[in-house]
Motif scaffolding. Structure first.
Motif, PDB file in Angstrom:
ATOM      1  N   GLY A 133       0.818  -1.213   0.000  1.00  0.00           N
ATOM      2  CA  GLY A 133       0.000   0.000   0.000  1.00  0.00           C
ATOM      3  C   GLY A 133       0.847   1.256   0.000  1.00  0.00           C
ATOM      4  N   ALA A 134       1.863   1.278   0.881  1.00  0.00           N
ATOM      5  CA  ALA A 134       2.680   2.485   1.015  1.00  0.00           C
ATOM      6  C   ALA A 134       3.464   2.767  -0.256  1.00  0.00           C
ATOM      7  N   SER A 135       3.743   1.737  -1.058  1.00  0.00           N
ATOM      8  CA  SER A 135       4.482   1.988  -2.298  1.00  0.00           C
ATOM      9  C   SER A 135       3.533   2.231  -3.466  1.00  0.00           C
ATOM     10  N   LEU A 136       2.372   1.585  -3.421  1.00  0.00           N
ATOM     11  CA  LEU A 136       1.457   1.646  -4.565  1.00  0.00           C
ATOM     12  C   LEU A 136       0.775   3.013  -4.683  1.00  0.00           C
ATOM     13  N   VAL A 137       0.356   3.567  -3.541  1.00  0.00           N
ATOM     14  CA  VAL A 137      -0.374   4.837  -3.606  1.00  0.00           C
ATOM     15  C   VAL A 137       0.469   5.940  -4.250  1.00  0.00           C
ATOM     16  N   PRO A 138       1.707   6.176  -3.761  1.00  0.00           N
ATOM     17  CA  PRO A 138       2.513   7.192  -4.466  1.00  0.00           C
ATOM     18  C   PRO A 138       2.862   6.789  -5.893  1.00  0.00           C
ATOM     19  N   ALA A 139       2.992   5.481  -6.149  1.00  0.00           N
ATOM     20  CA  ALA A 139       3.299   5.050  -7.526  1.00  0.00           C
ATOM     21  C   ALA A 139       2.134   5.389  -8.450  1.00  0.00           C
ATOM     22  N   ILE A 140       0.903   5.249  -7.950  1.00  0.00           N
ATOM     23  CA  ILE A 140      -0.258   5.581  -8.774  1.00  0.00           C
ATOM     24  C   ILE A 140      -0.299   7.082  -9.038  1.00  0.00           C
ATOM     25  N   VAL A 141      -0.067   7.867  -7.979  1.00  0.00           N
ATOM     26  CA  VAL A 141      -0.127   9.329  -8.143  1.00  0.00           C
ATOM     27  C   VAL A 141       0.946   9.799  -9.128  1.00  0.00           C
ATOM     28  N   LEU A 142       2.201   9.433  -8.864  1.00  0.00           N
ATOM     29  CA  LEU A 142       3.282   9.885  -9.751  1.00  0.00           C
ATOM     30  C   LEU A 142       3.157   9.241 -11.129  1.00  0.00           C
ATOM     31  N   GLY A 143       2.734   7.967 -11.148  1.00  0.00           N
ATOM     32  CA  GLY A 143       2.596   7.256 -12.418  1.00  0.00           C
ATOM     33  C   GLY A 143       1.601   7.940 -13.338  1.00  0.00           C
ATOM     34  N   GLN A 183      13.042  -1.140 -14.123  1.00  0.00           N
ATOM     35  CA  GLN A 183      12.620  -2.531 -13.991  1.00  0.00           C
ATOM     36  C   GLN A 183      13.777  -3.496 -14.153  1.00  0.00           C
ATOM     37  N   THR A 184      14.799  -3.072 -14.900  1.00  0.00           N
ATOM     38  CA  THR A 184      15.877  -3.999 -15.202  1.00  0.00           C
ATOM     39  C   THR A 184      16.920  -4.033 -14.086  1.00  0.00           C
ATOM     40  N   VAL A 185      16.834  -3.100 -13.121  1.00  0.00           N
ATOM     41  CA  VAL A 185      17.801  -3.118 -12.024  1.00  0.00           C
ATOM     42  C   VAL A 185      17.443  -4.273 -11.093  1.00  0.00           C
ATOM     43  N   PRO A 186      18.378  -5.199 -10.846  1.00  0.00           N
ATOM     44  CA  PRO A 186      18.059  -6.318  -9.958  1.00  0.00           C
ATOM     45  C   PRO A 186      17.677  -5.813  -8.572  1.00  0.00           C
ATOM     46  N   ALA A 187      16.714  -6.501  -7.958  1.00  0.00           N
ATOM     47  CA  ALA A 187      16.151  -6.030  -6.696  1.00  0.00           C
ATOM     48  C   ALA A 187      17.218  -5.844  -5.623  1.00  0.00           C
ATOM     49  N   LEU A 188      18.115  -6.825  -5.486  1.00  0.00           N
ATOM     50  CA  LEU A 188      19.104  -6.727  -4.406  1.00  0.00           C
ATOM     51  C   LEU A 188      20.066  -5.568  -4.640  1.00  0.00           C
ATOM     52  N   ALA A 189      20.415  -5.340  -5.922  1.00  0.00           N
ATOM     53  CA  ALA A 189      21.310  -4.226  -6.238  1.00  0.00           C
ATOM     54  C   ALA A 189      20.627  -2.904  -5.903  1.00  0.00           C
ATOM     55  N   LEU A 190      19.337  -2.805  -6.257  1.00  0.00           N
ATOM     56  CA  LEU A 190      18.590  -1.583  -5.989  1.00  0.00           C
ATOM     57  C   LEU A 190      18.497  -1.353  -4.482  1.00  0.00           C
ATOM     58  N   LEU A 191      18.226  -2.425  -3.742  1.00  0.00           N
ATOM     59  CA  LEU A 191      18.107  -2.301  -2.291  1.00  0.00           C
ATOM     60  C   LEU A 191      19.435  -1.854  -1.679  1.00  0.00           C
ATOM     61  N   ALA A 205      11.907   1.017  -3.186  1.00  0.00           N
ATOM     62  CA  ALA A 205      12.186   0.064  -4.272  1.00  0.00           C
ATOM     63  C   ALA A 205      10.885  -0.411  -4.917  1.00  0.00           C
ATOM     64  N   LEU A 206       9.909  -0.762  -4.091  1.00  0.00           N
ATOM     65  CA  LEU A 206       8.629  -1.233  -4.636  1.00  0.00           C
ATOM     66  C   LEU A 206       7.943  -0.118  -5.420  1.00  0.00           C
ATOM     67  N   PHE A 207       8.042   1.089  -4.908  1.00  0.00           N
ATOM     68  CA  PHE A 207       7.471   2.257  -5.584  1.00  0.00           C
ATOM     69  C   PHE A 207       8.084   2.416  -6.976  1.00  0.00           C
ATOM     70  N   LEU A 208       9.421   2.318  -7.046  1.00  0.00           N
ATOM     71  CA  LEU A 208      10.099   2.485  -8.339  1.00  0.00           C
ATOM     72  C   LEU A 208       9.704   1.376  -9.316  1.00  0.00           C
ATOM     73  N   TYR A 209       9.611   0.126  -8.796  1.00  0.00           N
ATOM     74  CA  TYR A 209       9.222  -0.980  -9.665  1.00  0.00           C
ATOM     75  C   TYR A 209       7.768  -0.850 -10.122  1.00  0.00           C
ATOM     76  N   GLY A 210       6.949  -0.168  -9.318  1.00  0.00           N
ATOM     77  CA  GLY A 210       5.522  -0.091  -9.624  1.00  0.00           C
ATOM     78  C   GLY A 210       5.173   0.940 -10.685  1.00  0.00           C
TER      79      GLY A 210
END
Lengths: 517, 247
Positions: free
Chosen positions: A323-333, A358-366, A384-389
C-alpha cells in the motif's frame, strides 16, 4: 498474547508509515545485523542477546539482511551498529585486499571507513567444495585439483559464491577447472546434490548438513581459500557509545569452536529449533532473547507454520509495504503518464527511464537505496517497490490517453473547456479503465516483489520465504509463498471490484442496450 | 460574419488547403461541399481553432482569432460532428450541461435551458438521463445539437452532422435542422458531401476540390453557370435532381 500481538502490529504499522529516518530511531538502540543463512542468524542472535544482558540499551536484531553487500551497506550507513562476518570475506569481498588476512591488517584498511573488526569468536568457517562421500570415493576425488580430471561434473554453486571476488572465478583460475557452474540457492543445493542433479557444491565448513548428507569436503590442495575466522564487524564509535555492551561482547572471544558452531547449526536446521532458543541455550541464561524469530520448522506441521502467531503481523507488514508503495506510484505514475501523452519526446524519455528501473536487480537496488538513505528496513523497501511499480501505471496512463478517439478529444477541445478541465472531466475518465489495469498489474507485481523486503529487515511474508530458504525448510518457505499468492489473488479481485466504482457507468455499457429510433 | 483571410494548411507533405479567402455571412447558412479530402473540414476546424492555418488568419466579427481569445470564441461557437461527438462516460444531460457547469452557471439556469433545448430539438426529457451508448443515432445527433446550442452561440459549425444516419431519420432531422436554423437566425456553416442536402439547406454553396474553391453560389448558379467542367461532373455523380427546375 493478544495484547502483545496487537502491540507488535501497532509497532509494525508505525514502522511502515515512517520512512528513511527510522533506522536509528533512538540513540539508545543497538542494531545488530545478520546475513541470511543459519549461522549468521544464530551468531547475530548470540551477539544481540549478549549485549541485551548488559542492560545498557535496547537491542534490535535486524536478521537475515540479504547478502554481504546489503549488510555492509547497512553497517556503513549506520543503520546497524555491528554484525558477524568472516575475515576472508571482509578482506576479499569488501576491501578487495588479498594481503589483509590478519586482524591488524584488516583493521588498518577498515579504519578508513570508520569501521573495525574485533572479537574473534573462536572458529573458522572457510568455504570448501563438497561431494557426496560415495560418489567422491567412486571417482577417486579427494582434492579440488582432481575435479579437473572430470570436466563433465555438474557444479551447483550459491549465487554469492559464484559472484564474489574470492569465489568461483578465482577458484576456477587457480585450479584450472574446465566446468561451467550453475547458480543454485544454498539451501536447495543439498537436495540437488542428494538427488544426483549436481555432483559438487560449495559448503561452509561448519554446515550442519555436511554430516547429515554424508559429504566429503575436498582438500584445498593449492591453499586457495583464505582463513574465514568469525569476527564482529562494528562501527568504530560503538565501543564509546555503549561501553558495557561492548565489554559484554568481548566475553564471547574464543567461546565458539568449529564443533560447537556446527552443533548450533544442526540444532537450528536439523532439530528445527528457533534461532533465539539455540542462542539462549548456548549462552546458558547469560543473555535475553529477541522476539521469537521465524526459526525453522522441521518439527512443526505445515499448517501450524502457515497459521503461526506471526501471520497477522506479516500480513499487515506485507499489505503495508504494498500500500505504502502503490499509492505514491499511482499518483506519480498518472502524472508522468499524462506528461508522456502530452509530449511524445518527453514520453520516450519517461518510458525509457521507468522501463530501465525494472531492469535493475532487486538486491542491487536495495543495496543502493540503503547507502543512499542511510537506513535499512521499511524505507528502502517501500522506495524500491514504488520504483518498480511505476512502469505499468505510466505506460497504461499514457497509452490510455493517446488512444482516445480523436473526435472525442477534439469535441472536448472545440467545446472550449480549459486543458485542465479536459484532462480531469473527459480524458482521464475515458482512460480510467486502462489506468486501472496498469495499477492492478503494479499491485499484483508489488505483492510478489514485496517478499524481497525481508532481505533488508522490512518484514512481510518474505520473512518466511527467506528463513525457509536459509535453512532449507520447505514448509516454512511455502508458508510464506502461499499467503503471498493468496494476497495477489485478493488484490486482483479487489481491483475488479474497484473497477465498478472508478470506471464511469457509461463506459461499462454494451452498445445499443435499449436504443429506440 | 466569419472571414478566412488568405488561409492555407499543409499536413505532412499533403496540401489540405491552398491559400484562399472566404467569408461566411452572418445569419446565413453556408454549405461547404466537395469530395473526401477536399479541405472542407479543415476550413471548419480552422474557425473553431482545432487546426491553425499555416498562412493567413481567421477573423470573427472583425477580430483575428488568437491564442488569447481562442477559448472565448469557442464559447460563441456551437460545433457538431458526426454522431454528435458525445462523451460516452457522461449522460446526455451531463454532456449538454458540461460546459455551462464548467463556466459556473447555476443549476437552475442550466436545467431550464436544457428543458427548452429538449423541446426545440424534439427529444423527450426522460431520454436525457441515458448514456450515449443507450441512444439511437438520431437521438445522439439531437443531443449533440443541444450541447452546441447550450450557450446560445451566434455561430453553428456542423461537420457532416447527418452522415451516419439512416435515410428516414436523416430526412426527418434535415427538416428539423432547417427550421431550427431559420428560427434561431444563426450563422451556420455546414460541411457535407451530399449535394441534395446542400441544396436543401443552403443560402449559398461553396464547392471545393483538392484544397481549392471551385465555385461559390446558389444551387441554381451551380447548375446553370458551372465555373468549370468539374461542377457538372460532381452534380452528375450525385444524381441530384435540380430543384425548382422548369417543367
Amino acid at each position: 498474547m493478544t495484547a502483545l500481538l496487537s502491540a507488535s502490529t501497532k509497532a509494525a504499522i508505525l514502522c511502515m508509515l515512517l520512512v528513511a529516518a527510522t533506522g536509528r530511531a533512538a540513540e539508545q538502540t543497538i542494531n545488530v545485523g545478520s546475513k541470511r543463512f543459519t549461522e549468521s542468524y544464530i551468531l547475530g542472535e548470540i551477539l544481540a542477546q549478549t549485549m541485551r544482558g548488559s542492560g545498557e540499551a535496547r537491542v534490535v536484531h535486524q536478521q537475515g539482511l540479504g547478502n554481504t553487500a546489503i549488510v555492509f551497506a547497512a553497517l556503513k550507513s549506520g543503520a546497524i551498529d555491528l554484525y558477524p562476518d568472516y575475515t576472508g570475506t571482509v578482506a576479499f569481498e569488501l576491501l578487495n585486499r588479498k594481503d589483509a588476512t590478519t586482524l591488524d591488517a584488516l583493521n588498518k584498511a577498515l579504519a578508513a571507513e570508520g569501521l573495525g573488526a574485533a572479537v574473534r569468536l573462536g572458529f573458522s568457517n572457510t568455504y570448501s567444495i563438497a561431494m557426496i562421500e560415495k560418489r567422491a570415493a567412486a571417482l577417486g576425488i579427494a582434492k579440488i585439483s582432481e575435479l579437473a580430471l572430470y570436466p563433465n561434473l555438474e557444479l551447483g554453486l550459491s549465487q554469492e559464491f559464484l559472484n564474489r571476488r574470492d569465489g568461483w572465478r578465482a577458484l576456477k583460475e587457480t585450479y584450472g577447472l574446465p566446468h561451467t557452474a550453475r547458480g543454485l540457492d544454498h539451501g536447495l543445493a543439498y537436495e540437488a546434490l542428494a538427488a544426483g542433479q549436481i555432483d559438487a557444491m560449495d559448503v561452509y565448513s561448519t554446515d550442519a548438513k555436511i554430516t547429515r548428507y554424508a559429504l566429503r569436503q575436498l582438500a584445498d590442495d593449492r591453499r586457495f581459500f583464505p582463513p574465514y575466522d568469525a569476527v564482529v564487524l562494528y562501527r568504530l564509535d560503538f565501543p564509546d557509545r555503549f561501553p558495557r555492551a561492548w565489554a559484554a561482547l568481548k566475553t564471547l572471544e574464543n567461546r565458539i569452536d568449529t564443533a560447537t558452531m556446527a552443533r548450533l547449526n544442526a540444532d537450528a536446521e536439523i532439530a528445527g529449533r528457533a534461532f533465539t532458543d539455540v542462542a539462549r541455550d548456548f549462552l546458558g541464561g547469560n543473555g535475553a532473547a529477541s522476539r521469537p524469530a521465524p526459526g525453522p520448522a522441521a518439527r512443526r506441521s505445515f499448517w501450524s507454520v502457515l497459521f503461526g502467531p506471526d501471520l497477522s503481523r506479516l500480513t499487515l507488514q506485507h499489505v503495508g509495504l504494498v500500500g505504502a508503495s502503490l499509492v505514491p506510484a499511482i499518483v506519480l505514475g498518472i502524472l508522468l503518464g499524462v506528461w508522456a501523452a502530452r509530449s511524445r519526446r518527453a514520453g520516450q524519455w519517461i518510458l525509457a527511464a521507468v522501463g530501465l528501473l525494472q531492469t535493475v536487480p532487486a538486491l542491487a537496488l536495495l543495496a543502493f537505496l540503503i547507502t543512499l538513505m542511510g537506513t535499512i528496513g521499511t524505507g528502502p523497501a517501500v522506495v524500491a517497490l514504488f520504483l518498480y511499480g511505476l512502469l505499468p501505471i505510466v505506460r497504461n496512463t499514457a497509452s490510455g490517453l493517446i488512444d482516445l478517439s480523436p473526435p472525442l478529444r477534439e469535441s472536448a477541445e472545440a467545446l472550449g473547456l480549459s486543458p485542465l478541465a479536459r484532462l480531469i472531466r473527459i480524458e482521464l475518465p475515458l482512460a480510467s479503465r486502462s489506468i486501472l489495469a496498469g495499477a492492478k498489474t503494479s499491485a499484483v507485481i508489488a505483492v510478489g516483489t514485496a517478499t524481497i523486503a525481508a532481505f533488508i529487515g522490512a518484514g512481510g511474508y518474505g520473512e518466511r520465504i527467506v528463513a525457509g530458504l536459509a535453512v532449507n525448510d520447505t514448509a516454512m518457505l511455502l508458508a510464506g509463498a502461499l499467503p503471498a499468492a493468496a494476497l495477489a489473488l485478493a488484490v486482483q479481485w479487489g481491483f475488479e471490484l474497484l473497477e465498478r466504482c472508478v470506471v464511469p457507468a457509461g463506459l461499462r455499457l454494451s452498445p445499443q442496450n435499449d436504443a429506440t429510433g | 460574419m466569419i472571414v478566412l483571410e488568405n488561409v492555407s494548411k499543409t499536413y505532412a507533405r499533403r496540401i489540405a488547403v491552398h491559400p484562399v479567402t472566404l467569408s461566411f455571412p452572418a445569419e446565413k447558412t453556408t454549405i461547404l461541399i466537395g469530395p473526401s479530402g477536399c479541405g472542407k473540414s479543415t476550413l471548419l476546424r480552422m474557425i473553431v481553432g482545432l487546426a491553425a492555418p499555416d498562412t493567413g488568419r481567421v477573423l470573427i466579427d472583425g477580430e483575428a482569432l488568437s491564442r488569447e481569445n481562442l477559448q472565448a470564441n469557442r464559447h460563441r461557437i456551437g460545433y457538431v460532428i458526426q454522431e454528435g461527438g458525445l462523451f460516452p462516460h457522461l449522460t446526455a444531460r451531463e454532456n449538454v450541461g458540461l460546459l455551462a457547469r464548467h463556466l459556473g452557471k447555476s443549476t437552475q439556469e442550466i436545467e431550464a435551458r436544457i428543458g427548452a433545448l429538449a423541446e426545440l430539438v424534439g427529444i423527450p426529457a426522460e431520454t436525457l438521463h441515458r448514456y450515449p451508448q443507450q441512444l439511437s443515432g438520431g437521438q445522439r445527433q439531437r443531443v449533440g445539437l443541444m450541447r452546441a446550442l447550450m450557450l446560445d452561440p451566434p455561430t453553428l459549425l456542423l461537420d457532416e452532422p447527418l452522415g451516419a444516419l439512416d435515410p428516414v431519420t436523416r430526412h426527418e432531422l434535415q427538416a428539423e435542422l432547417k427550421s431550427i436554423f431559420a428560427e434561431l437566425r444563426k450563422t451556420v456553416v455546414l460541411v457535407t458531401h451530399d449535394m441534395g442536402e446542400a441544396g436543401y439547406f443552403a443560402d449559398e454553396i461553396i464547392l471545393m476540390r483538392e484544397g481549392r474553391v471551385v465555385q461559390r453560389g446558389s444551387i441554381d448558379d451551380l447548375f446553370e453557370r458551372p465555373a468549370e467542367a468539374y461542377v457538372r461532373t460532381f452534380l452528375t455523380a450525385q444524381r441530384v435532381a435540380r430543384p425548382h427546375a422548369p417543367a
